[in-house]
Design a protein around this motif. Structure first.
Motif, PDB file in Angstrom:
ATOM      1  N   ASP A 152      -0.245   3.067  -3.050  1.00  0.00           N
ATOM      2  CA  ASP A 152      -1.436   3.829  -2.623  1.00  0.00           C
ATOM      3  C   ASP A 152      -2.707   3.276  -3.281  1.00  0.00           C
ATOM      4  OD1 ASP A 152      -0.501   5.722  -0.747  1.00  0.00           O
ATOM      5  OD2 ASP A 152       0.346   6.923  -2.368  1.00  0.00           O
ATOM      6  N   ARG A 184      -4.701   4.025   7.524  1.00  0.00           N
ATOM      7  CA  ARG A 184      -4.151   5.277   6.962  1.00  0.00           C
ATOM      8  C   ARG A 184      -5.222   6.300   6.623  1.00  0.00           C
ATOM      9  NH1 ARG A 184       0.543   4.477   2.564  1.00  0.00           N
ATOM     10  NH2 ARG A 184       0.270   6.742   2.594  1.00  0.00           N
ATOM     11  N   GLU A 185      -6.357   5.860   6.076  1.00  0.00           N
ATOM     12  CA  GLU A 185      -7.356   6.807   5.584  1.00  0.00           C
ATOM     13  C   GLU A 185      -8.388   7.197   6.635  1.00  0.00           C
ATOM     14  OE1 GLU A 185      -6.755   8.087   2.755  1.00  0.00           O
ATOM     15  OE2 GLU A 185      -5.175   6.665   2.228  1.00  0.00           O
ATOM     16  N   ALA A 187      -5.832   0.680  -2.954  1.00  0.00           N
ATOM     17  CA  ALA A 187      -6.641  -0.296  -2.215  1.00  0.00           C
ATOM     18  C   ALA A 187      -6.994  -1.480  -3.110  1.00  0.00           C
ATOM     19  CB  ALA A 187      -7.912   0.378  -1.699  1.00  0.00           C
ATOM     20  N   LEU A 208      -8.071  -5.142   3.889  1.00  0.00           N
ATOM     21  CA  LEU A 208      -8.222  -3.691   3.757  1.00  0.00           C
ATOM     22  C   LEU A 208      -7.758  -2.934   4.999  1.00  0.00           C
ATOM     23  CD1 LEU A 208     -11.669  -3.529   1.925  1.00  0.00           C
ATOM     24  CD2 LEU A 208      -9.410  -3.141   0.957  1.00  0.00           C
ATOM     25  N   TYR A 260       0.827  -1.203   0.000  1.00  0.00           N
ATOM     26  CA  TYR A 260       0.000   0.000   0.000  1.00  0.00           C
ATOM     27  C   TYR A 260       0.868   1.262   0.000  1.00  0.00           C
ATOM     28  CZ  TYR A 260      -3.965   3.037   1.046  1.00  0.00           C
ATOM     29  OH  TYR A 260      -4.920   4.016   0.990  1.00  0.00           O
ATOM     30  N   VAL A 282      -5.765   0.360   4.526  1.00  0.00           N
ATOM     31  CA  VAL A 282      -6.582   1.490   4.114  1.00  0.00           C
ATOM     32  C   VAL A 282      -7.317   2.072   5.318  1.00  0.00           C
ATOM     33  CG1 VAL A 282      -8.385   2.277   2.543  1.00  0.00           C
ATOM     34  CG2 VAL A 282      -6.887   0.397   1.870  1.00  0.00           C
TER      35      VAL A 282
END
Length: 363
Positions: free
Chosen positions: A46, A251-252, A48, A245, A42, A248
């Motif tokens: 970057d 980080r998000e 997903a 996931l 990732y 993701v």
């Protein structure tokens, strides 16, 4: 002779103790590698979508090859096949570590090597489930051996991700790959010390496709096994893919790093450890059907809530419940099936068990 606690009674068997001791090191290394490769992929891309591809690549072979491996399991020398898969898995780990340490690792390497590991796991897992009976040599201790093996696996799932998060922060992802490669040395030593009596196999066998069909028909006509595998399929399809996931989410949503990801995955591992320890204390499979029904429901509800929380401190206990529920469901199904299945079809039925659970994750 070692006199274990009742919850660990399978450890009174020398071969089983050796097997568990080697696998304990390997599973910590496996989870360190798993966390590091998804985090690194990732970070490099970057994407997903590529995380989904990584999960698909590692799990698809389990769905496709497990039934074939199950037929092989009912025909082969289980000790030799288990040892061979561990050697090949060590080679995969060494390749990944070498590419990372030399700075040559690319996203397609991670995905390709993950698929190779998926192929090896597709062969290993049905063999492992059947091999437990040879390790304990006593059917009365088989259910406990299943629970203890799961306990050991989930202790690795608890320790490995948390350790991976710390190691990534200090030394980088390549260090996690190197640690995993080194961990297989303990596995090699343990297998060289194990002495088992191989299961007596029939001199002649059915054609492979006929044998596979016989296993599927056997499962379909057994209402308890069929119902349990259908429930497990739902859990595997809807419950287990959240792990792919996780980078993701960290980080998000939580704006965190690899250490936070390690602790979140470790929280699910903590719940799984609690579940396996509880199952290890049970003296029989009575009452497990009701228990696994509640466990599957709890896992689904808690995972749905994880999708809506914005603070990591709320996610940690919810993931622990998710880990507990999925583990209790999968291991309870394993224990019940192993208690009722015919010995000559054990490998084929356990391969369908693996296809129902881990094989659904790609989708």
């Amino acid at each position: 002779m070692l006199i274990p606690l009742p919850a660990l009674q399978a450890l009174r068997h020398r071969n089983f103790r050796l097997f568990i001791s080697g696998q304990a090191f390997a599973l910590v290394g496996y989870w360190m590698q798993s966390i590091a490769q998804s985090w690194l992929l990732y970070k490099m891309t970057d994407s997903a979508t590529l995380l989904g591809v990584l999960g698909f690549a590692s799990s698809l072979p389990i769905l496709v090859l497990s039934p074939l491996a199950g037929i092989w399991t009912d025909r082969c020398n289980l000790h030799k096949v288990m040892f061979a898969t561990q050697i090949l898995e060590m080679a995969q780990a060494i390749t990944l570590a070498t590419l990372a340490l030399t700075g040559n690792l690319e996203p397609w390497h991670i995905i390709g090597l993950s698929m190779i590991m998926g192929v090896l796991i597709a062969v290993e897992l049905p063999v492992r489930h059947a091999y437990l009976l040879e390790l304990v040599g006593d059917k009365t201790d088989l259910s406990n051996a299943i629970a203890v093996t799961s306990l050991m696996a989930n202790c690795g799932r608890l320790v490995g991700p948390a350790l991976a998060g710390l190691v990534i922060g200090w030394l980088g992802e390549s260090a996690c790959f190197a640690i995993n490669a080194v961990s297989y040395s303990a596995v090699m030593v343990s297998f060289m010390m194990i002495r088992v009596t191989p299961t007596v196999r029939a001199a002649e066998h059915q054609a492979m496709w006929q044998g596979m069909r016989e296993g599927v028909v056997y499962v379909w006509h057994s209402l308890p096994i069929r119902s349990l595998l259908l429930l497990l399929t739902v859990v595997g399809l809807l419950g287990t893919p959240y792990i792919s996931l996780m980078p993701v989410l960290v980080r998000e949503v939580f704006q965190g790093g690899a250490d936070q990801m390690g602790f979140l995955v470790g929280a699910a591992g903590f719940g799984a450890v609690a579940g396996t320890f509880y199952l290890a204390t049970r003296s029989s499979v009575r009452g497990l059907v009701r228990l696994l029904t509640y466990a599957a429901l709890a896992a689904g509800v808690s995972l749905a809530l994880v999708a809506h929380v914005k603070l990591v401190w709320f996610a940690l206990p919810l993931l622990a419940i998710t880990g507990f529920g999925i583990l209790v469901t999968s291991v309870s199904v394993n224990m019940i099936i192993q208690a009722i299945v015919d010995d000559d079809k054990r490998g084929r039925v356990m391969s369908l068990y693996m296809a129902s659970f881990m094989g659904m994750s790609p989708f």
